[in-house]
Design a protein around this motif. Structure first.
Motif, PDB file in Angstrom:
ATOM      1  N   THR A 233     -59.219  -6.315  86.349  1.00 36.89           N
ATOM      2  CA  THR A 233     -59.485  -5.017  87.596  1.00 36.89           C
ATOM      3  C   THR A 233     -59.503  -6.369  88.925  1.00 36.89           C
ATOM      4  O   THR A 233     -59.373  -5.757  90.303  1.00 36.89           O
ATOM      5  CB  THR A 233     -60.803  -4.993  87.402  1.00 36.89           C
ATOM      6  N   ALA A 234     -60.313  -7.718  88.200  1.00 40.18           N
ATOM      7  CA  ALA A 234     -60.671  -8.306  90.157  1.00 40.18           C
ATOM      8  C   ALA A 234     -59.200  -9.307  90.028  1.00 40.18           C
ATOM      9  O   ALA A 234     -59.514 -10.259  90.844  1.00 40.18           O
ATOM     10  CB  ALA A 234     -62.051  -9.029  89.661  1.00 40.18           C
ATOM     11  N   TYR A 235     -57.865  -9.122  89.686  1.00 44.99           N
ATOM     12  CA  TYR A 235     -56.873 -10.091  89.442  1.00 44.99           C
ATOM     13  C   TYR A 235     -56.350  -9.724  90.131  1.00 44.99           C
ATOM     14  O   TYR A 235     -55.087  -8.443  89.753  1.00 44.99           O
ATOM     15  CB  TYR A 235     -57.079 -10.923  88.294  1.00 44.99           C
ATOM     16  N   PRO A 236     -55.678  -9.990  91.702  1.00 37.45           N
ATOM     17  CA  PRO A 236     -54.504  -9.805  92.040  1.00 37.45           C
ATOM     18  C   PRO A 236     -53.296  -8.770  91.146  1.00 37.45           C
ATOM     19  O   PRO A 236     -52.938 -10.274  90.553  1.00 37.45           O
ATOM     20  CB  PRO A 236     -54.222 -10.619  93.276  1.00 37.45           C
ATOM     21  N   ASN A 237     -52.814  -8.577  91.018  1.00 39.43           N
ATOM     22  CA  ASN A 237     -51.514  -8.015  89.904  1.00 39.43           C
ATOM     23  C   ASN A 237     -51.066  -7.932  88.880  1.00 39.43           C
ATOM     24  O   ASN A 237     -50.682  -8.254  88.113  1.00 39.43           O
ATOM     25  CB  ASN A 237     -49.923  -8.399  91.335  1.00 39.43           C
ATOM     26  N   ALA A 238     -52.559  -7.887  88.362  1.00 35.52           N
ATOM     27  CA  ALA A 238     -52.531  -7.885  87.638  1.00 35.52           C
ATOM     28  C   ALA A 238     -51.878  -7.343  86.050  1.00 35.52           C
ATOM     29  O   ALA A 238     -51.594  -6.160  86.365  1.00 35.52           O
ATOM     30  CB  ALA A 238     -53.974  -7.703  86.694  1.00 35.52           C
ATOM     31  N   GLN A 239     -51.779  -7.412  85.114  1.00 37.39           N
ATOM     32  CA  GLN A 239     -50.646  -6.931  83.846  1.00 37.39           C
ATOM     33  C   GLN A 239     -51.270  -6.796  82.756  1.00 37.39           C
ATOM     34  O   GLN A 239     -51.671  -7.870  82.491  1.00 37.39           O
ATOM     35  CB  GLN A 239     -49.073  -7.095  83.849  1.00 37.39           C
ATOM     36  N   ILE A 240     -50.929  -5.662  82.308  1.00 38.59           N
ATOM     37  CA  ILE A 240     -51.681  -5.560  80.538  1.00 38.59           C
ATOM     38  C   ILE A 240     -50.002  -5.665  80.046  1.00 38.59           C
ATOM     39  O   ILE A 240     -49.355  -4.802  79.963  1.00 38.59           O
ATOM     40  CB  ILE A 240     -52.225  -4.816  80.191  1.00 38.59           C
ATOM     41  N   TYR A 241     -49.894  -6.848  78.555  1.00 41.73           N
ATOM     42  CA  TYR A 241     -48.750  -6.849  77.622  1.00 41.73           C
ATOM     43  C   TYR A 241     -49.662  -6.312  76.280  1.00 41.73           C
ATOM     44  O   TYR A 241     -50.842  -6.982  75.994  1.00 41.73           O
ATOM     45  CB  TYR A 241     -48.141  -7.432  77.808  1.00 41.73           C
ATOM     46  N   VAL A 242     -48.837  -5.305  75.547  1.00 46.23           N
ATOM     47  CA  VAL A 242     -49.661  -5.525  74.077  1.00 46.23           C
ATOM     48  C   VAL A 242     -48.476  -5.202  73.310  1.00 46.23           C
ATOM     49  O   VAL A 242     -47.378  -5.340  73.398  1.00 46.23           O
ATOM     50  CB  VAL A 242     -51.021  -4.332  73.734  1.00 46.23           C
ATOM     51  N   THR A 243     -48.594  -5.747  71.884  1.00 46.82           N
ATOM     52  CA  THR A 243     -47.975  -6.187  70.926  1.00 46.82           C
ATOM     53  C   THR A 243     -47.988  -6.114  69.715  1.00 46.82           C
ATOM     54  O   THR A 243     -49.031  -6.110  69.366  1.00 46.82           O
ATOM     55  CB  THR A 243     -46.993  -7.576  70.860  1.00 46.82           C
ATOM     56  N   SER A 244     -46.896  -5.316  68.764  1.00 48.32           N
ATOM     57  CA  SER A 244     -47.563  -4.370  67.487  1.00 48.32           C
ATOM     58  C   SER A 244     -47.016  -4.588  66.890  1.00 48.32           C
ATOM     59  O   SER A 244     -45.988  -3.376  67.415  1.00 48.32           O
ATOM     60  CB  SER A 244     -48.868  -4.239  67.540  1.00 48.32           C
ATOM     61  N   ASN A 245     -47.373  -4.266  65.414  1.00 54.29           N
ATOM     62  CA  ASN A 245     -46.347  -3.398  64.450  1.00 54.29           C
ATOM     63  C   ASN A 245     -46.924  -2.413  64.615  1.00 54.29           C
ATOM     64  O   ASN A 245     -47.698  -2.605  64.602  1.00 54.29           O
ATOM     65  CB  ASN A 245     -45.829  -4.185  63.288  1.00 54.29           C
ATOM     66  N   ALA A 246     -46.304  -0.884  63.686  1.00 50.14           N
ATOM     67  CA  ALA A 246     -46.828  -0.123  63.339  1.00 50.14           C
ATOM     68  C   ALA A 246     -48.357   0.247  62.723  1.00 50.14           C
ATOM     69  O   ALA A 246     -48.366  -1.106  61.735  1.00 50.14           O
ATOM     70  CB  ALA A 246     -45.512   1.321  62.960  1.00 50.14           C
ATOM     71  N   GLY A 247     -49.175   0.786  62.755  1.00 45.13           N
ATOM     72  CA  GLY A 247     -50.361   0.838  62.209  1.00 45.13           C
ATOM     73  C   GLY A 247     -50.467   2.173  61.111  1.00 45.13           C
ATOM     74  O   GLY A 247     -49.535   2.359  60.569  1.00 45.13           O
ATOM     75  N   ASP A 248     -52.193   2.160  60.405  1.00 43.86           N
ATOM     76  CA  ASP A 248     -52.296   3.283  60.400  1.00 43.86           C
ATOM     77  C   ASP A 248     -52.843   4.446  60.612  1.00 43.86           C
ATOM     78  O   ASP A 248     -53.645   3.594  62.096  1.00 43.86           O
ATOM     79  CB  ASP A 248     -52.524   3.307  58.689  1.00 43.86           C
ATOM     80  N   ASP A 249     -53.982   5.207  60.444  1.00 42.08           N
ATOM     81  CA  ASP A 249     -54.562   6.468  60.703  1.00 42.08           C
ATOM     82  C   ASP A 249     -56.044   5.434  61.576  1.00 42.08           C
ATOM     83  O   ASP A 249     -56.676   5.604  62.654  1.00 42.08           O
ATOM     84  CB  ASP A 249     -55.448   6.798  59.615  1.00 42.08           C
ATOM     85  N   TYR A 250     -56.075   4.161  61.002  1.00 38.96           N
ATOM     86  CA  TYR A 250     -57.238   3.696  61.546  1.00 38.96           C
ATOM     87  C   TYR A 250     -57.128   2.141  62.347  1.00 38.96           C
ATOM     88  O   TYR A 250     -57.473   2.070  63.580  1.00 38.96           O
ATOM     89  CB  TYR A 250     -57.664   2.407  60.441  1.00 38.96           C
ATOM     90  N   SER A 251     -55.628   2.614  63.138  1.00 41.63           N
ATOM     91  CA  SER A 251     -55.630   1.864  64.165  1.00 41.63           C
ATOM     92  C   SER A 251     -55.304   3.193  65.484  1.00 41.63           C
ATOM     93  O   SER A 251     -54.536   3.028  66.414  1.00 41.63           O
ATOM     94  CB  SER A 251     -54.136   1.301  63.594  1.00 41.63           C
TER      95      SER A 251
END
Length: 171
Positions: free
Chosen positions: A57-75
């Motif tokens: 929020t307080a970081y200019p031009n911040a980005q969110i990257y996520v990496t993962s393989n597939a999950g299950d119903d609990y993901s």
């Protein structure tokens, strides 16, 4: 390049930039600001995700990257973010997924190619053949084909529940 490790935290500094590696829990991110990169999102729970996202929020031009393989119903975090990305019509969000067609059998080499674009270049077919022999089917589906499963662990042999299905039930 410098690497620091103290109190369960790790930090890599390259020039003026740095990466801080934190545990995936709601307390680890407190007091940080910056862009966020979360690996293995399928393992992250809702409290940790809700605590981590505000650091951007307080970081200019911040980005969110996520990496993962597939999950299950609990993901739940991964599943909700994927559902949002597939229906969200905004250029600020991108979703890039390499996963095998769920209609293809897990032993089908075409499914392997779909989920592993480097197959035949950086990944040898034998690697996946060996993984198929040494993994559970749900583990192979999520880890190697990036396909969702109901649960990673089950008391039943894979496919047993599906084999009970009756298309034309008459009473």
């Amino acid at each position: 390049m410098k690497f620091y490790q103290a109190n369960g935290r790790q930090k890599l500094v390259i020039g003026k930039g740095s990466w801080t590696i934190l545990a995936a829990n709601r307390d680890a991110v407190r007091g940080f600001t910056g862009s966020l990169w979360v690996d293995e999102l399928r393992e992250v729970d809702e409290p940790a995700w809700q605590a981590a996202v505000p650091i951007t929020t307080a970081y200019p031009n911040a980005q969110i990257y996520v990496t993962s393989n597939a999950g299950d119903d609990y993901s739940t975090v991964l599943n909700e973010l994927r559902a949002t990305a597939l229906t969200f019509q905004d250029s600020s969000m991108g979703w890039f997924e390499w996963s095998a067609d769920p209609n293809l059998d897990h032993t089908d080499v075409e499914a392997w190619k779909q989920a592993n674009p480097a197959l035949g270049y950086r990944i040898k077919t034998k690697v996946l053949e060996d993984a198929l022999k040494t993994s559970t089917v749900p583990g192979f589906l999520t880890e190697r084909l990036s396909r969702w499963v109901r649960a990673l662990e089950s008391p039943w042999v894979y496919g047993t529940w599906e084999a009970c299905w009756v298309d034309d039930l008459k009473f």
